[in-house]
Design an enzyme around this catalytic site. Sequence first.
Site, PDB file in Angstrom:
ATOM      1  N   ASP A   1       0.877  -1.177   0.000  1.00 51.06           N
ATOM      2  CA  ASP A   1       0.000   0.000   0.000  1.00 51.06           C
ATOM      3  C   ASP A   1       0.907   1.218   0.000  1.00 51.06           C
ATOM      4  O   ASP A   1       2.111   1.125   0.277  1.00 51.06           O
ATOM      5  CB  ASP A   1      -0.890   0.001   1.261  1.00 51.06           C
ATOM      6  CG  ASP A   1      -1.796   1.230   1.333  1.00 51.06           C
ATOM      7  OD1 ASP A   1      -2.333   1.644   0.279  1.00 51.06           O
ATOM      8  OD2 ASP A   1      -1.956   1.795   2.424  1.00 51.06           O
ATOM      9  N   SER A   2       0.300   2.392  -0.257  1.00 52.42           N
ATOM     10  CA  SER A   2       1.055   3.637  -0.172  1.00 52.42           C
ATOM     11  C   SER A   2       1.512   3.898   1.268  1.00 52.42           C
ATOM     12  O   SER A   2       2.463   4.641   1.491  1.00 52.42           O
ATOM     13  CB  SER A   2       0.174   4.792  -0.635  1.00 52.42           C
ATOM     14  OG  SER A   2      -1.017   4.812   0.125  1.00 52.42           O
TER      15      SER A   2
ATOM     16  N   CYS B   1      -4.238  -1.363  -1.988  1.00 50.00           N
ATOM     17  CA  CYS B   1      -4.335   0.089  -2.143  1.00 50.00           C
ATOM     18  C   CYS B   1      -5.335   0.357  -3.258  1.00 50.00           C
ATOM     19  O   CYS B   1      -5.148  -0.100  -4.397  1.00 50.00           O
ATOM     20  CB  CYS B   1      -2.963   0.646  -2.521  1.00 50.00           C
ATOM     21  SG  CYS B   1      -2.969   2.421  -2.854  1.00 50.00           S
TER      22      CYS B   1
ATOM     23  N   GLU C   1      -4.040   8.897   8.748  1.00 48.35           N
ATOM     24  CA  GLU C   1      -2.616   8.688   9.067  1.00 48.35           C
ATOM     25  C   GLU C   1      -2.219   9.467  10.326  1.00 48.35           C
ATOM     26  O   GLU C   1      -1.256   9.136  10.993  1.00 48.35           O
ATOM     27  CB  GLU C   1      -1.719   9.072   7.877  1.00 48.35           C
ATOM     28  CG  GLU C   1      -1.868   8.146   6.659  1.00 48.35           C
ATOM     29  CD  GLU C   1      -0.821   7.016   6.574  1.00 48.35           C
ATOM     30  OE1 GLU C   1       0.275   7.196   7.102  1.00 48.35           O
ATOM     31  OE2 GLU C   1      -1.142   5.958   5.979  1.00 48.35           O
TER      32      GLU C   1
ATOM     33  N   CYS D   1     -10.995   2.973  -0.441  1.00 46.32           N
ATOM     34  CA  CYS D   1      -9.588   3.198  -0.095  1.00 46.32           C
ATOM     35  C   CYS D   1      -9.319   2.387   1.170  1.00 46.32           C
ATOM     36  O   CYS D   1     -10.152   2.377   2.089  1.00 46.32           O
ATOM     37  CB  CYS D   1      -9.392   4.687   0.167  1.00 46.32           C
ATOM     38  SG  CYS D   1      -7.856   5.108   0.997  1.00 46.32           S
TER      39      CYS D   1
ATOM     40  N   HIS E   1      -7.556   2.844   3.618  1.00 45.53           N
ATOM     41  CA  HIS E   1      -7.459   3.590   4.882  1.00 45.53           C
ATOM     42  C   HIS E   1      -8.834   3.765   5.537  1.00 45.53           C
ATOM     43  O   HIS E   1      -8.937   4.019   6.731  1.00 45.53           O
ATOM     44  CB  HIS E   1      -6.882   4.982   4.657  1.00 45.53           C
ATOM     45  CG  HIS E   1      -5.395   5.032   4.542  1.00 45.53           C
ATOM     46  ND1 HIS E   1      -4.711   4.507   3.483  1.00 45.53           N
ATOM     47  CD2 HIS E   1      -4.464   5.564   5.373  1.00 45.53           C
ATOM     48  CE1 HIS E   1      -3.412   4.724   3.651  1.00 45.53           C
ATOM     49  NE2 HIS E   1      -3.234   5.359   4.795  1.00 45.53           N
TER      50      HIS E   1
HETATM   51  N1  DGL Z   1      -4.730   3.146   1.071  1.00 44.49           N
HETATM   52  C1  DGL Z   1      -4.631   3.933  -0.142  1.00 44.49           C
HETATM   53  C2  DGL Z   1      -5.817   3.619  -1.029  1.00 44.49           C
HETATM   54  O1  DGL Z   1      -6.420   2.592  -0.820  1.00 44.49           O
HETATM   55  C3  DGL Z   1      -4.400   5.347   0.246  1.00 44.49           C
HETATM   56  C4  DGL Z   1      -4.194   6.218  -0.928  1.00 44.49           C
HETATM   57  C5  DGL Z   1      -3.248   7.330  -0.757  1.00 44.49           C
HETATM   58  O2  DGL Z   1      -2.073   7.062  -0.481  1.00 44.49           O
HETATM   59  O3  DGL Z   1      -3.679   8.452  -1.004  1.00 44.49           O
HETATM   60  O4  DGL Z   1      -6.183   4.327  -1.935  1.00 44.49           O
END
Ligand code: DGL
Length: 271
Positions: free
Chosen positions: A10-11, A73, A152, A186, A188
Amino acid sequence: MDMRPIGVFDSGLGGLTAVRSLRQILPEENLVYFGDTARVPYGGRSRDTILRYARQDVRFLRSFDLKAIVIACGTVSTTSLDTLQAENDLPIVGVVEPTCRRALLVTKNKRVGIIATLASIRSGAYEAVLRRLDRSVEVVGKPCPLFVPLVENGRTERGDVVIETVAREYLEPLKATGIDTLILGCTHYPLLTDVVADIMGPDVTLVSAGEESAFELKRLLKAGGLRADESRRGSAEFYVSDQPEDFERIASVFLREDLHHTARRIDIDQY
Ligand code: DGL
C-alpha cells in the site's frame, strides 16, 4: 503445496486493513508487507507517478520469492492494476473487482456510492467495473482527499470534531442521492467506519475495499495449486520506506490486534 510468501503493499499503512482479512481468511500463508510511508499519500498524484511508485513497490516485493501479490491500495488498483499484471508473471490481485462484486450482492435499490481518493475517482475504475457487472446499477462517486491524511494522523474516532466536520461535508450530499450501499474504496477508510456509518445511517451498508480481496486470492491460490500447508500458522514481515518508529502501535490500530512485530526500513529509491 507452496510455502512461498504473498507480497502485499500500500502507499502507507492503510493496506494493513487488508492484511487483517488475509490473516483471517488465509491464516496459514506467509505475508511480506510493504508500506511506502515515505511517499504516502498517493491519492492526489498523477497516474504516471502512481504507476512509477507502484512499479518500485512491486520490484522491492519481488526481491522475495513470492507466489502472488495483493495490491492493498485502492489508488494503485484503480490506476495501475492492468499494467502491473501485464508486466509480472505471477498472480496480482487488486481491490476493485472483489469489492464491486460484494457491493452488487448487497445493494437492493441498485444505487451504489463510492468514496475514494481523487486518483481513484478520476480513474472511473470502480464505476466501470460496477457497470460491467450490472448495467442497471447507478453509481455516485465522491473523492475524499482529506481522509487519508486525517487517518494517518489518528483522527478517526467518533466525537473528533475535525474528522466529523470533514466527513459530514463529504458524505451528506452522497446520502441525499438515496444510495443504499457505500463502497469505502480506499484501504485507509475502514478506520473511519464508525464516523461514516453515523452519518450515512442504518439504511446504508458499507463495503470495505480490501476485505474481499482475500477471498479472491484464496480462489486463485486454490485454482493454481498454490495454497500453503493449512495446518500451520503463517508468518508476517513488515517493511516501510520511512522511519519505522511507533510502527507497532500504529499498525495495531489498523490490524485491530496487538502486533508484536517491528518494521524494517528499506530505501525504495533503489528499486
Ligand atoms: N490506502 C490507499 C488507497 O487505498 C491510500 C491512498 C493514498 O495514499 O492516497 O487508496
